[in-house]
Design a protein around this motif. Structure first.
Motif, short mmCIF file in Angstrom:
data_model
loop_
_atom_site.label_atom_id
_atom_site.label_comp_id
_atom_site.label_asym_id
_atom_site.label_seq_id
_atom_site.Cartn_x
_atom_site.Cartn_y
_atom_site.Cartn_z
N ILE A 340 0.85 -1.19 0.00
CA ILE A 340 0.00 0.00 0.00
C ILE A 340 0.88 1.24 0.00
O ILE A 340 1.80 1.36 0.81
N LEU A 341 0.59 2.16 -0.90
CA LEU A 341 1.31 3.43 -0.99
C LEU A 341 0.47 4.56 -0.42
O LEU A 341 -0.69 4.74 -0.81
N LEU A 342 1.05 5.32 0.48
CA LEU A 342 0.42 6.54 1.01
C LEU A 342 1.42 7.67 0.79
O LEU A 342 2.38 7.82 1.56
N LEU A 343 1.20 8.46 -0.25
CA LEU A 343 2.18 9.46 -0.66
C LEU A 343 1.61 10.87 -0.57
O LEU A 343 0.49 11.12 -1.01
N GLY A 344 2.39 11.78 -0.01
CA GLY A 344 1.99 13.17 0.09
C GLY A 344 2.73 14.05 -0.90
O GLY A 344 3.77 13.66 -1.45
N ASP A 345 2.23 15.23 -1.12
CA ASP A 345 2.84 16.19 -2.04
C ASP A 345 4.32 16.45 -1.73
O ASP A 345 4.75 16.38 -0.59
N MET A 346 5.05 16.79 -2.80
CA MET A 346 6.44 17.23 -2.68
C MET A 346 6.46 18.75 -2.83
O MET A 346 5.95 19.29 -3.82
N ILE A 411 4.81 5.08 3.66
CA ILE A 411 4.28 6.42 3.90
C ILE A 411 5.40 7.43 3.63
O ILE A 411 6.44 7.40 4.29
N LYS A 412 5.17 8.32 2.66
CA LYS A 412 6.21 9.29 2.32
C LYS A 412 5.56 10.58 1.82
O LYS A 412 4.51 10.56 1.20
N GLY A 413 6.24 11.70 2.09
CA GLY A 413 5.77 13.00 1.64
C GLY A 413 6.60 14.09 2.27
O GLY A 413 7.39 13.84 3.19
N SER A 414 6.46 15.30 1.80
CA SER A 414 7.18 16.41 2.40
C SER A 414 6.73 16.62 3.84
O SER A 414 5.59 16.31 4.20
N ASN A 415 7.63 17.14 4.65
CA ASN A 415 7.40 17.27 6.08
C ASN A 415 6.11 18.03 6.40
O ASN A 415 5.37 17.68 7.32
N SER A 416 5.84 19.08 5.62
CA SER A 416 4.66 19.92 5.88
C SER A 416 3.35 19.19 5.61
O SER A 416 2.28 19.67 6.00
N MET A 417 3.40 18.05 4.94
CA MET A 417 2.19 17.26 4.69
C MET A 417 1.78 16.44 5.92
O MET A 417 0.67 15.92 5.97
#
Length: 424
Positions: A340-346, A411-417
């Motif tokens: 499962i991928l949970l990806l936030g904005d860069m 789970i990955k994404g920019s810190n502010s996400m």
């Protein structure tokens, strides 16, 4: 008051604080100010809380001999750090790069502190305030100093070097990070390369990642260097396995393997940098191996978290196109069908924002997943067939209602996400 006089005060009260909420009795309070804050207004409060002195750049409506008035508090903090730096004749190792700075710094700290009294940047104190604060925490017993330098525009690393005065430098890699501030990829290369410019000008030593083309290119300007990578000169290393934890082999006259607590084969260069620098400073291979194997990541950096029957790779401290691509590709190669991928904005990609997020969507399309969730406005503005949410709060609501079992989750994404909130 001259910087030498302020340094005399600092020697008596060697603990510096810039946040009045964290102030302890007997500390020096530097009343920094910025677009959205002004530490000068807390001068009286800081004194009431027991500050030994307050360094301020705005005159107060009351008199107190514990107030040191200067022209600019930030410049004074940096000048004080430079003066303190000049008291040491030890290696100062500066680390910058687009990805892997903090992990490399932490690994290197483990390696060098096995043999030397080593002072290292704490957490992510790697900016124009954090770097001087790090320097001011170095004590007289120091034998090594490791300073992490972050940057999002040109001339930033150059400015840090003026008061850090590194004797040794490492650029982990050069990629598409902070493109908005740097003005494009060439700007990133120029900005990160300012470290090697300083090293060359001051006859220092550079540690060069042989596997990064851009780092090699700017590293050619440095007369004194040591290389590391997956091919060529020693130390040479390669991945033995990475499912989930990374194990690497170090080739040399006496080869050895290192079983790490890091997830992702993209951590290989970070490990090799630590081996390279450790050997350069004559740390034994046994101590290097033990130090790296002892290190456990934290703060949402390549962490493996077990939650009921699920395994979660939390790598949400930061994200840019290079690190996002590496994380997805590594994840795709891991064993298991319930991925499962949970990806936030860069963030901070400027005019490249849409294109770089589309590249990530195209990469996701190339693999089979049990579920994909894309979080944020940037992903949301593009056409795709995946589940999308505006923020991590909504993504968490979705996640809590799925009841996944025996799943492998990235789970990955920019810190502010704030992607880490999904599993909190």
């Amino acid at each position: 008051m001259q910087i030498e006089e302020i340094y005399t005060v600092f020697k008596k009260y060697p603990h510096v604080q810039t946040d009045s909420r964290k102030l302890q009795q007997g500390e020096l309070f530097f009343a920094l100010k910025g677009p959205n804050f002004n530490g000068n207004i807390f001068t009286k409060k800081a004194l009431e809380l027991g500050a030994a002195y307050v360094i301020a750049d705005e005159k107060q409506d009351f008199e107190d001999q514990r107030i040191i008035l200067v022209d600019d508090v930030l410049l004074t903090l940096q000048a004080l750090a430079k003066h303190h730096r000049n008291q040491f004749n030890i290696p100062f190792i500066a680390i910058t790069g687009s990805n892997g700075k903090t992990t490399t710094k932490e690994l290197l700290h483990e390696v060098l502190s096995s043999t030397y009294k080593t002072y290292t940047t704490v957490g992510n104190l790697n900016n124009h305030i954090g770097v001087p604060l790090t320097i001011l925490k170095i004590k007289e017993d120091a034998e090594m100093a490791i300073i992490e330098m972050g940057a999002n525009h040109v001339q930033e690393i150059e400015s840090y070097c003026q008061y850090t005065q590194p004797t040794h430098g490492l650029i982990t890699n050069i990629g598409k990070a902070h493109l908005e501030g740097f003005g494009g990829e060439e700007g990133v290369k120029k900005g990160k390369g300012e470290l090697f410019d300083y090293i060359q000008l001051h006859h220092g030593m550079a540690f060069i990642n042989r596997d990064d083309v851009a780092v090699n290119e700017i590293g050619e300007k440095v007369s004194k260097s040591v290389m590391y990578g997956s091919t060529g000169l020693h130390p040479v290393g390669n991945v033995l396995k990475s499912d989930p934890f990374l194990e690497v082999n170090i080739s040399s006259e006496n080869p050895f393997s290192i079983q790490t607590n890091l997830v992702g084969n993209y951590n290989l260069p970070n490990i090799l940098a630590s081996v390279c620098i450790g050997r350069y400073f004559e740390v034994s291979d046994e101590k290097i191996k033990n130090a790296i194997e002892h290190y456990k990541p934290s703060n949402s950096r390549s962490q493996l978290i077990k939650k009921e029957s699920n395994s979660i790779i939390l790598d949400a401290y930061n994200a840019n196109p290079g690190s996002m691509k590496a994380a997805i590709e590594n994840f795709s190669q891991m064993q298991g069908e319930n991925k499962i991928l949970l990806l936030g904005d860069m963030k901070e990609l400027g005019e490249n924002t849409a294109d770089e997020h589309q590249v990530i969507i195209s990469l996701i399309d190339q693999h089979k997943w049990k579920a994909v969730v894309l979080v944020g406005d940037y992903f949301g503005s593009l056409k795709h067939n995946y589940t999308g949410f505006e923020n991590s709060v909504l993504a968490k609501e979705w996640f809590d209602n799925q009841y996944f079992e025996n799943a492998l989750i990235l789970i990955k994404g920019s810190n502010s996400m704030h992607m880490e909130k999904i599993i909190q």
